[in-house]
Design an enzyme around this catalytic site. Structure first.
Site, PDB file in Angstrom:
ATOM      1  N   LYS D 192     -29.287 -20.506 165.458  1.00 20.07           N
ATOM      2  CA  LYS D 192     -30.471 -20.755 166.300  1.00 20.07           C
ATOM      3  C   LYS D 192     -30.731 -22.586 166.096  1.00 20.07           C
ATOM      4  O   LYS D 192     -30.739 -22.903 166.959  1.00 20.07           O
ATOM      5  CB  LYS D 192     -32.012 -20.130 165.612  1.00 20.07           C
ATOM      6  CG  LYS D 192     -32.710 -20.778 166.806  1.00 20.07           C
ATOM      7  CD  LYS D 192     -32.717 -20.730 168.162  1.00 20.07           C
ATOM      8  CE  LYS D 192     -33.739 -21.117 168.800  1.00 20.07           C
ATOM      9  NZ  LYS D 192     -34.706 -21.942 168.601  1.00 20.07           N
ATOM     10  N   GLU D 199     -28.005 -28.328 171.657  1.00 17.02           N
ATOM     11  CA  GLU D 199     -29.153 -28.298 172.970  1.00 17.02           C
ATOM     12  C   GLU D 199     -29.566 -29.667 172.874  1.00 17.02           C
ATOM     13  O   GLU D 199     -29.421 -30.612 173.703  1.00 17.02           O
ATOM     14  CB  GLU D 199     -30.122 -27.782 172.444  1.00 17.02           C
ATOM     15  CG  GLU D 199     -31.205 -28.115 173.326  1.00 17.02           C
ATOM     16  CD  GLU D 199     -32.849 -27.348 172.474  1.00 17.02           C
ATOM     17  OE1 GLU D 199     -32.753 -26.368 172.621  1.00 17.02           O
ATOM     18  OE2 GLU D 199     -33.971 -28.081 173.189  1.00 17.02           O
TER      19      GLU D 199
END
Lengths: 328, 328, 328, 328
Positions: D192, D199
């Site tokens: 993650k 991102e």
């Protein structure tokens, strides 16, 4: 509409096909006769010279040039300038530098010929998915060619509509179908250039992330901080509900599903002009495009074993510390 | 002053020599007996264990640990912790992580032992030029050892004095002699860490510049924009009156004078911990250290032929464009 | 030698003075009559037009143009092209783009006029320290003007000679005096451009390092990892025996000695063309100049409060996470 | 399954709701009683302490901690360690640092408690779209909780399947439903973390691209190279058939459709820990993550008006050139 398609490579051939499917009748030409013959077999009308295209199209001829940027495109447009007559349209659908468009548009306008630059995204998938097009040039000429662009574009399809769009004035309804009239000469290729600049940045972001994941099994790390991660599954899971889902990730997932080691890929990464032109534009505007530039430079670096800069570093280290760099 | 010198490598041996030249009497130790024997021949008093150093130095013993950072230094300091007595001083003159200093200083303070961290710059040139030292630790202990630091430092020498200095209070007069008391435990190594972080940035700046100069003869360029530039002369001329003159440039000029192609240098560039610790500090402080980080990453990149990231890029390019990267 | 000095700003005036001190007799001109009058008082021969310079210098006239790059320089050279006669020399000593030199050299050569480009480093210090010069142009013309360059250069002075130099053939003995003939037209300004590109990188490396040091007192850090560091002393100590000593560090030390907070400096940092031209050259050569580019972009960023890019980030964060960015 | 949901903020509340919709029965707790009351009104079973959750869940209790990373999560897990009994499971669904997971997993394993780390992507959209989950921990515990993860995940839905997947062994069938068991303790949060690192890079790439487009109307540019581009339309057209289509682009298009100037966004961009942890991981592995780091640093830079580094640059420029930086 009738249109002359010049250049039948990976992009040009499929553009002709997609036009044909929508009922347009492209006359096709390539300096390689085999490429022409292949499309002739598929029912296209061939031409064996630029002049013949003009003869077949008659007045208000539309030429779509789909050639490598630089010399091949430039030469062809210079010839078209002598062949075309007032009212004809020359489209450059390739990846030209937008400042060349500005220059050419003036040159052709002097003879009453319209010049339109079309930045075309879609790659080998365009035939089926449609082409995303960013168009520059005079409004009437662009409007006149709308049936062409409409046929090539993906159309509104199944992609959800953007909330709040079309509530304001001044938006281009064509955008939802996958093409826009971006502005005057060069604006189409400029928007496409920045598109590709962004593409480099996005690609490098994913690439670094997967590298960090893969390298997490490195024996340099403490044992309980090492993971052997399944990149294929990770790419897949990120396609589903995560913030970073995208078409580029879809492609990455497909490549990893085929071979998680990507061993067929050497890692020498080419760049066409757009990455560099994006950085140049950023510099002209004083925009700090740190990520787009870093992505471009990573490609340069991928293509050489060692830079001279690396050697200078080693030479300095030897100079002040007596360090001898040991081959890995 | 008497001092135990532990670790007689490239740095430690010369530090002992420079101390001896100023009349100090180092007791020398290395786990490699040959290193000890070499200095014994030069008239140094040898020791064959840490315990023996302590025995020879008696009370208020000063131990200068000059070992590779990480395990060798850590282990030695842990042992010294059991050997030393209250009032003794342990100096770590290596390249330790400053957070280790903070931890160790507390540990040793519990036993009344002073801990001093010394960031030492000067490399193989220090014996002659003197060592630039950034010192962390308790004020009294640092002041007490001033004769040691003074002997090791370059001294005021011929370097011109900085205008306006010493007009304000609060400045450290030792700075002009080439050493400072930077602050409490860890401050010495922290300042040295950032020093090295800067060093990476400076080196990379020069290295890129020379690369751009050298590559200006590339056949990719238009013929009248190609230059075959003499890098040896350029490095030399920049040493003389230019804004970018520096000691690192002097070293580069010397390397280029020997061989303008730098062909003995492979271009795989090592990095010790400081570059990374500098970036970590920047991240903890939210300082955008773009250049120092880029310089560090260029070294990482220099040590691998291709990154996995490069392969991911190629895989994506193949996915959307059918591009097959051609080996150069 | 007699020489016409055109442009009497910060650089041009002092270049005239340094020439005069060596026995040369510059005729001085500036479109601002006050600047001319000031030098006339110091004993210089004034001219009130470009034509008058030519008249005063006669045949084999040498014009040194020392004006801002771009329009002022371009216009002046275009006028000199009409005034000068075969055998005259036009020198551009400013910061022109080297591709302009290539173009101008051809233009002037057509009329038998020699064109020489001189990249000049030294800033406000050049009058006393001498100017470091990188010269491009035809060999004979450069050799002919040697007395001029020799007078302006720092000379061999007290800077130690580089070991191993002059043992090989092909090196330029002038380099040790502070000037070189770098190559044909444009080569002088090209080398100067890269010099400035490096300068940006070096400056940014120091700047980031001092920022990391200063920010180490941040209350975001754990208490025992905070240091209040004396930047004035650190800059000073690094001047003495450290690997990163340089003239730029000397200047930084002087600025910090005056005011450790540097509070008179707003932090909006200008860039002239060279940083950008260096990056362009790197892109043309596919050299990954990561540090030089990052340094340039940091300057762009310093001049705006927020970029539109920052706003796009905030908009996305709001979009996927409902994050509302809180003003600091 | 029954599960205790601890932390009912933006994420935790919706996770409870999505579980409830699939027939699971979460017991909900938050230290803010209003948050609990709100969910009680929606039919959830409330608890007013961690102890009460345990009482209500009985043996094989499952605790899902959904709190801000750092102290709130750490404290809660420390308390759960004292409350839980062998066979219970503690899930950290927040954004913890993966090294904390490794430590905690050991700590809880000592008492027979299973620890599972779940990296959860989906933001405010997760309730409807489902959550993409990356899970770390012991296989049996993860398998045992499959009904929970299956309910939260998006499911296979309408997203096209990746070609070639599932032809090889070793792939995780759950990935197509939107969750994976990434590996042992910490692996979930590590994946993650890198997801978020990517991102940042993706976001910055788009952001810079739109900045370059917007700044193309700058009056610094030659008149015929200026374009006033409609960013709303450009974002829209790129969603359709272009290589850079993505969910982040969809969000950008929506924001621009609402207000092309993005004037409600100040441009101060926060970063949570993941960007920095990604860079740290890259440094530990010596992976040159140039783009991910540049993206992180751009956020740091966005939050300050001027850096001290900028001031140092100005001070140097004043030092060598007498340049006084002029406020814009």
């Amino acid at each position: 509409m009738r249109i002359g398609m010049i250049g039948l490579g990976r992009m040009g051939g499929n553009i002709a096909r997609r036009l044909q499917r929508s009922g347009h009748q492209p006359v096709v030409f390539d300096r390689n006769p085999e490429a022409v013959a292949e499309l002739e077999l598929e029912g296209f009308e061939p031409a064996d010279s630029l002049e013949e295209i003009k003869k077949k199209l008659g007045t208000e001829a539309v030429f779509w040039v789909m050639l490598p940027a630089g010399e091949p495109t430039e030469k062809t447009i210079q010839i078209l300038r002598t062949i075309a007559e007032p009212g004809d349209v020359v489209i450059d659908g390739g990846n030209s530098f937008y400042k060349d468009d500005i220059r050419r548009a003036k040159l052709l306008a002097d003879k009453g010929i319209h010049y339109i630059d079309v930045g075309t995204s879609g790659g080998v998938w365009g035939l089926e998915r449609g082409y995303c097009m960013m168009i520059g040039g005079p409004k009437e000429a662009v409007d006149h060619l709308d049936p062409i662009f409409d046929a090539l574009a993906p159309g509104i399809g199944t992609i959800p509509r953007t909330p709040n769009r079309m509530e304001h004035e001044g938006e281009d309804a064509r955008a939802e179908k996958g093409y826009i009239h971006a502005g005057p000469a060069g604006a189409g290729h400029f928007v496409k250039t920045v598109h590709n600049g962004i593409e480099y940045g996005l690609m490098q972001a994913y690439a670094e992330g997967f590298d960090i994941l893969k390298s997490k099994q490195s024996s340099k790390l403490p044992e309980d901080e090492r993971y052997v991660l399944n990149l294929t599954d990770i790419a897949e899971v990120w396609r589903r509900g995560s913030v970073i889902s995208s078409w580029l990730l879809d492609l990455t997932a497909a490549a990893l599903a085929k071979d998680q080691m990507l061993s067929q890929f050497s890692g020498r990464v080419a760049d066409s002009g757009e990455g560099r032109w994006t950085v140049e534009a950023a510099m002209e505007e004083a925009v700090p495009a740190v990520v787009l530039t870093a992505a471009l430079f990573a490609r340069y670096r991928s293509r050489v074993e060692h830079t001279f800069a690396d050697q200078v570093l080693s030479a300095m280290r030897f100079g002040f510390g007596g360090h001898v760099e040991i081959p890995q």
